[in-house]
Design an enzyme around this catalytic site. Structure first.
Site, PDB file in Angstrom:
ATOM      1  N   ARG A  67       0.857  -1.203   0.000  1.00 17.00           N
ATOM      2  CA  ARG A  67       0.000   0.000   0.000  1.00 17.00           C
ATOM      3  C   ARG A  67       0.885   1.242   0.000  1.00 17.00           C
ATOM      4  O   ARG A  67       0.612   2.226  -0.651  1.00 17.00           O
ATOM      5  CB  ARG A  67      -0.953  -0.001   1.206  1.00 17.00           C
ATOM      6  CG  ARG A  67      -1.686   1.332   1.370  1.00 17.00           C
ATOM      7  CD  ARG A  67      -2.989   1.281   2.158  1.00 17.00           C
ATOM      8  NE  ARG A  67      -3.001   0.379   3.287  1.00 17.00           N
ATOM      9  CZ  ARG A  67      -2.380   0.604   4.461  1.00 17.00           C
ATOM     10  NH1 ARG A  67      -1.677   1.707   4.644  1.00 17.00           N
ATOM     11  NH2 ARG A  67      -2.445  -0.285   5.425  1.00 17.00           N
TER      12      ARG A  67
ATOM     13  N   LYS B  30      -7.132   6.293 -19.872  1.00 24.47           N
ATOM     14  CA  LYS B  30      -7.410   6.757 -21.231  1.00 24.47           C
ATOM     15  C   LYS B  30      -6.161   6.621 -22.107  1.00 24.47           C
ATOM     16  O   LYS B  30      -5.711   5.519 -22.338  1.00 24.47           O
ATOM     17  CB  LYS B  30      -7.954   8.184 -21.170  1.00 24.47           C
ATOM     18  CG  LYS B  30      -9.029   8.396 -20.077  1.00 24.47           C
ATOM     19  CD  LYS B  30     -10.305   7.614 -20.310  1.00 24.47           C
ATOM     20  CE  LYS B  30     -11.231   7.600 -19.094  1.00 24.47           C
ATOM     21  NZ  LYS B  30     -11.534   8.899 -18.510  1.00 24.47           N
TER      22      LYS B  30
ATOM     23  N   ASP C 182      -6.155  18.858 -15.361  1.00 26.20           N
ATOM     24  CA  ASP C 182      -6.484  17.483 -15.740  1.00 26.20           C
ATOM     25  C   ASP C 182      -6.039  17.329 -17.194  1.00 26.20           C
ATOM     26  O   ASP C 182      -6.663  17.858 -18.111  1.00 26.20           O
ATOM     27  CB  ASP C 182      -7.996  17.253 -15.583  1.00 26.20           C
ATOM     28  CG  ASP C 182      -8.412  15.826 -15.947  1.00 26.20           C
ATOM     29  OD1 ASP C 182      -7.693  15.170 -16.722  1.00 26.20           O
ATOM     30  OD2 ASP C 182      -9.478  15.391 -15.471  1.00 26.20           O
TER      31      ASP C 182
ATOM     32  N   TYR D  22     -15.433  17.167 -16.628  1.00 28.91           N
ATOM     33  CA  TYR D  22     -15.710  15.734 -16.682  1.00 28.91           C
ATOM     34  C   TYR D  22     -16.807  15.432 -15.654  1.00 28.91           C
ATOM     35  O   TYR D  22     -16.737  15.871 -14.509  1.00 28.91           O
ATOM     36  CB  TYR D  22     -14.426  14.965 -16.374  1.00 28.91           C
ATOM     37  CG  TYR D  22     -14.635  13.477 -16.233  1.00 28.91           C
ATOM     38  CD1 TYR D  22     -14.934  12.696 -17.334  1.00 28.91           C
ATOM     39  CD2 TYR D  22     -14.555  12.862 -14.990  1.00 28.91           C
ATOM     40  CE1 TYR D  22     -15.138  11.336 -17.204  1.00 28.91           C
ATOM     41  CE2 TYR D  22     -14.756  11.499 -14.852  1.00 28.91           C
ATOM     42  CZ  TYR D  22     -15.055  10.743 -15.962  1.00 28.91           C
ATOM     43  OH  TYR D  22     -15.267   9.401 -15.829  1.00 28.91           O
TER      44      TYR D  22
END
Ligand code: PLP
Length: 395
Positions: free
Chosen positions: A60, A215, A190, A117
């Site tokens: 983690r 993406k 972004d 978005y």
């Protein structure tokens, strides 16, 4: 393709394509494996209490496959050689959530694009609003409007997307960076739609770059992921702390898949741009189409700014059709090669109806999109085949 805004490195420093293939990806020291292994382990043996071999303790906190991905992402987004760091997340949304809760306190204001978005709008305006975040949508291509909003009430973050989704509006990153910093706000970009191949926000004054690596970076529609990239050591330390505390990390295999995709980012983006330009041009001449939204078209209101800050105009094309929502839905149902589906940035071409699909969550809000709008993610199939498909679907 010309690269007026390509990597601003010294002549001896490696170029973008080289970094995509080699940054963070030295052959394995033990076995010589050319590809960084998938370190599918949760924990690491210690040589005596606290005696860590490679600095790894628990996955983690850090994992070698994830570290390889992070080193590569930092090299691609940051041209300041020292100090740019990337943190990978389980998704773009996990990265956004971690960043906001690191930088903001309840009561803080964040300015977002008026066609942000949908997932970003949902996170900020519902989940984080309950936590006390005040998010206000502004039309970011209008820098004067942004300055007025910043003057009205101080904002902690100016959150930029460019090109935006799905309207492909262009915001001037350098101008917004100046406006934000003068008002004491931080600039977050972004960069999902452009990818670092086409646009480098840190060079243009951004404090933090956010990605949905799902993406273009991953590029093959087979993995969900996100990232934060910044040269601000304090933000790196605090976001790494929160990520470790809350656990939104990508697994080793997801990190490996993303890194595998990144190696071909440059050639993929170049082809995405080339074919998207042909698609936009064809749609512009089609009688069933009323408007084409593509920043590469000289008629696009953001064309000049896009040409200044991007080295290519990307693979996303949106357009509006005659006949309203019904006609738009019919076109989406008639394509054979363009697959009807959400998401973007993969090798395969996708078509979708934002109003009823990706942006259904913003219906009735200030971010609502036109009902006759169709969004394309132009993939890497034969360009003539893609044009033929759209032509038959528009008839
Ligand atoms: C997809 C996307 C996100 C969210 O990323 P996930 O990986 O789906 O969580 C954020 N911003 C933009 C622009 C996106 O396209």
């Amino acid at each position: 393709m010309t690269m007026p805004n390509g990597p601003h490195r010294g002549s001896s420093a490696p170029g973008f394509e080289t970094l995509a293939i080699h940054a963070g990806q030295d052959p394995d020291q033990v076995t010589g494996a050319v590809v960084p292994p998938i370190y599918q382990t949760s924990t690491f043996k210690q040589d005596g209490v606290g005696g860590l071999r490679g600095g790894f303790e628990y996955s983690r906190t850090a994992n070698p496959t994830r570290s390889a991905l992070e080193e590569c992402l930092a090299a691609l987004e940051g041209s300041t050689p020292a100090g740019t760091r990337a943190l990978a997340f389980a998704s773009g949304m996990a990265a956004e959530d971690c960043l906001i809760r690191t930088i903001c306190s309840p009561g803080d204001r964040v300015i977002i694009p008026d066609d942000a978005y949908g997932g970003t709008y949902r996170l900020f305006s519902t989940v984080l609003a309950r936590w006390g975040l005040d998010c206000v949508p502004v039309h970011l291509p209008d820098v004067a409007a942004v300055r007025r909003c910043l003057a009205e009430r101080p904002a902690r973050i100016l959150w930029v997307e460019t090109p935006t989704n799905p309207l492909l509006a262009i915001a001037d990153i350098a101008a917004l960076s100046e406006a934000a910093h003068e008002a004491g706000a931080m600039l977050v970009v972004d960069n999902t739609f452009a990818s670092p191949r086409l646009q480098r926000p840190l060079d243009l004054g951004a404090d933090v770059v956010v990605h949905s690596t799902t993406k273009y970076l991953g590029g093959h529609s087979d993995v969900i992921g996100g990232a934060l990239i910044t040269s601000d050591g304090d933000i790196v330390e605090r976001t790494a702390f929160l990520r470790n505390a809350t656990g939104g990390v990508p697994g080793p295999f997801d990190s490996w898949l993303t890194l595998r995709g990144i190696r071909t980012l440059a050639v993929r983006m170049d082809r995405h741009c080339e074919t998207a330009a042909r698609v936009a041009e064809m749609l512009g001449r089609h009688p069933a189409v009323t408007q084409v939204l593509y920043p590469g078209l000289p008629s696009h209101p953001g064309h000049a700014v896009a040409a200044k800050q991007m080295s290519g105009f990307g693979g996303m094309v949106s357009f509006r059709v005659r006949g309203g929502e019904e006609a738009a839905l019919a076109v989406c149902g008639r394509t054979r090669l363009f697959t009807l589906g959400e998401s973007l940035g993969g090798v395969e071409s996708l078509i979708e109806h934002p109003g009823r699909m990706t942006h259904a969550s913003v219906a009735g809000s200030p971010l609502e999109v036109p009902a006759d709008l169709i969004r394309l993610s132009v993939g890497l199939e034969d360009a003539d085949d893609l044009l033929d498909d759209l032509n038959q679907a528009l008839c």
